[in-house]
Write an enzyme that holds these catalytic residues in place. Structure first.
Site, short mmCIF file in Angstrom:
data_model
loop_
_atom_site.label_atom_id
_atom_site.label_comp_id
_atom_site.label_asym_id
_atom_site.label_seq_id
_atom_site.Cartn_x
_atom_site.Cartn_y
_atom_site.Cartn_z
N GLU A 132 -2.20 -9.07 4.29
CA GLU A 132 -2.23 -9.52 5.68
C GLU A 132 -3.64 -9.69 6.22
O GLU A 132 -3.84 -10.38 7.23
CB GLU A 132 -1.44 -8.54 6.56
N HIS A 188 -3.74 -5.25 0.53
CA HIS A 188 -3.24 -5.71 1.84
C HIS A 188 -3.33 -7.24 1.92
O HIS A 188 -4.40 -7.79 2.16
CB HIS A 188 -4.07 -5.08 2.97
N CYS A 210 0.84 -1.21 0.00
CA CYS A 210 0.00 0.00 0.00
C CYS A 210 0.88 1.26 0.00
O CYS A 210 1.53 1.56 -0.99
CB CYS A 210 -0.97 -0.04 1.17
#
Length: 512
Positions: free
Chosen positions: A172, A170, A79
């Site tokens: 994660e 993202h 990001c």
């Protein structure tokens, strides 16, 4: 030094989650603020640049010397990290017409690219950014797109140097369905990490480090009966045995019978623990206090006074052990400037300075769930290992309003029935944290033929991983009905029970 992935934090709410996901691959990860980059050593196999609330086009950006890291190990920008790398290398980043937030799907992926091994088109990813990359820098090239975002991922062109990658989504978060696979591709496939960091390895390495660090010195440790301090105690006990002296202070705000049960459990584990019952002193100091922050400060101050009095008798002690865990360490660090100390309620109110002791923190590299796995490896008593988190100020912040011995006893009974019933119905281990709250509200009730005017008890139960976010637990209605009936019938002074269905955020787990 164990091999690791270094995560550079620019203030993203997801930074801890990146670290957690990489550790789930049995690869150690360490978070460092962007303004305090360490000198790279042979243990660092790769670097991740986190997201950020900042825009790369802003006049003032978090200070970051990228050149200290460039060209040494593989780098993955996520990001903001991807946008920073794009801008740094001469690409173009601009503010999106609207914030790109939510689910998206990869519409194109470069076939055979190692970062996307096993990840194909149509894989769901999670976007959360206001800026967007409009031009990939030279000598980088595009490796993935979505229908709305042409530059979803890019990579450096092979030039004999460690590769650099940028992704605008993202990986994660669980909304990115193949995010963990992407992080595995980076950490293990590209960076070459072995993936051998696990609880057993942590115990072996930590015990050896503690033996070398402490030698023949004496260590004192304030125990709470919780998982963190107990696991720290077992690690130290395995390393230095009888050189560890534990102190367990009863502040009068523990759960029913907890003081005696915890001391019994510690004795069964072979720990040398001294119990100090200071309940009357704590409760006396809290008389008439209503403000929750004042309660916390009083409890912290009295604990320091009691602990200092007891510890001063340990003339041979050179070390103070603490159960500090990794989120405590991270929360003391700011991307605007590293803090010098851990939060006050985790460094025992400045006791190291008061007692002139060195500090040892065996768990400072672990997240809460990792502490539990280490505890299981050390055969920690299940009564403590599986215990729900419990606030440091104890029941004082679950009693809304003034604290008194009578109100503490009332809440202890309610809490005891609540947790006993959760265990009876097989729900205790499905919940991350549960507790009862005594409200200052009295309501009219009817018991037999008599009118009552008694207190309302509130029940709280949440699911979480580390307490940063939490959702209320969907306990079946028939279980809640049994709990409510048992509390009202069994605790004189309670005639109404309510259940809290608030999430965190916007609410907190505790009421005070």
């Amino acid at each position: 030094m164990h091999e690791k992935i270094l995560i550079v934090d620019f203030g993203s709410q997801y930074t801890q989650l990146i670290a957690r996901r990489i550790r789930e691959l049995n690869v150690f990860s360490e978070i460092v603020p962007c303004n305090a980059i360490p000198k790279l050593d042979n243990s660092i196999r790769g670097i991740v640049l986190s997201g950020s609330p900042f825009s790369v086009g802003a006049a003032a950006l978090p200070p970051f010397d990228y050149e200290r890291l460039a060209g040494q190990v593989p780098v993955l920008g996520i990001c903001y990290g991807a946008q920073f790398l794009a801008a740094h290398h001469g690409g173009a980043v601009s503010s999106a017409d609207k914030r790109e937030y939510g689910r998206a799907r990869l519409s194109w992926v470069e076939a055979g690219h190692p970062l996307f091994a096993g990840i194909g088109e149509n894989s769901q990813v999670w976007m959360s950014h206001g800026d967007t990359i409009t031009k990939v820098p030279e000598p980088f090239h595009l490796i993935a797109s979505t229908s709305d975002i042409p530059v979803a991922a890019y990579a450096s062109t092979a030039n004999g140097k460690p590769p650099v990658f940028g992704i605008q989504f993202h990986p994660e978060v669980h909304h990115s369905s193949d995010g963990k696979a992407l992080l595995r591709n980076f950490a293990i496939g590209i960076c070459g990490c072995k993936g051998d960091w696990n609880p057993a390895a942590f115990v072996e390495e930590t015990v050896e480090q503690l033996r070398k660090k402490i030698g023949t010195d004496t260590v004192i440790l304030g125990l709470s009966g919780g998982v963190d301090s107990s696991v720290a105690a077992l690690l130290l006990h395995r390393a230095i045995g009888k050189q560890l002296h534990g102190i367990f202070v009863n502040n009068g705000l523990l759960r029913k019978n907890e003081y005696e049960e915890v001391l019994e459990a510690y004795s069964g584990m072979g720990l040398q623990v001294r119990g100090i019952d200071a309940s009357e002193r704590f409760l006396r100091e809290l008389t008439g206090v209503v403000d929750p922050e004042t309660k916390r400060k009083i409890i912290g101050r009295v604990f320091v006074e009691v602990f200092q009095e007891v510890a001063s008798g340990e003339q041979d002690a050179q070390w103070l052990a603490q159960g500090t865990i990794y989120p405590d360490v991270i929360e003391s660090i700011s991307v605007h400037g590293p803090a010098a100390t851990i939060k006050s309620h985790h460094n025992v109110g400045g006791l190291p300075d008061l007692l002139h002791l060195q500090v040892v923190e065996p768990l400072r590299e672990l997240f809460k769930d990792e502490v539990r796995r280490v505890g299981a490896t050390l055969d920690l008593d299940p009564r403590i290992l599986n215990r729900h988190p419990f606030p440091g100020p104890g029941l004082a912040i679950r009693i809304i309003g003034a604290v008194s011995p009578e109100r503490v006893a009332l809440l202890q009974e309610v809490d005891h029935i609540y947790l006993s019933k959760l265990r009876e119905h097989g729900w205790y281990d499905q919940i991350w944290q549960a507790g009862a709250i005594l409200t200052p509200i009295q309501t009219v009730g009817v018991m037999g033929d008599e009118r009552t005017y008694e207190y309302v008890a509130a029940l709280r139960a949440v699911g979480s991983v580390d307490g940063m976010t939490a959702d209320w637990s969907r306990i079946p209605h028939d279980v809640l009905a049994d709990i409510s009936t048992s509390i009202i019938n069994g605790v004189k002074g309670i005639n109404r029970v309510v259940y809290d269905i608030s999430t965190k955020p916007p609410a907190t787990i505790e009421w005070e």
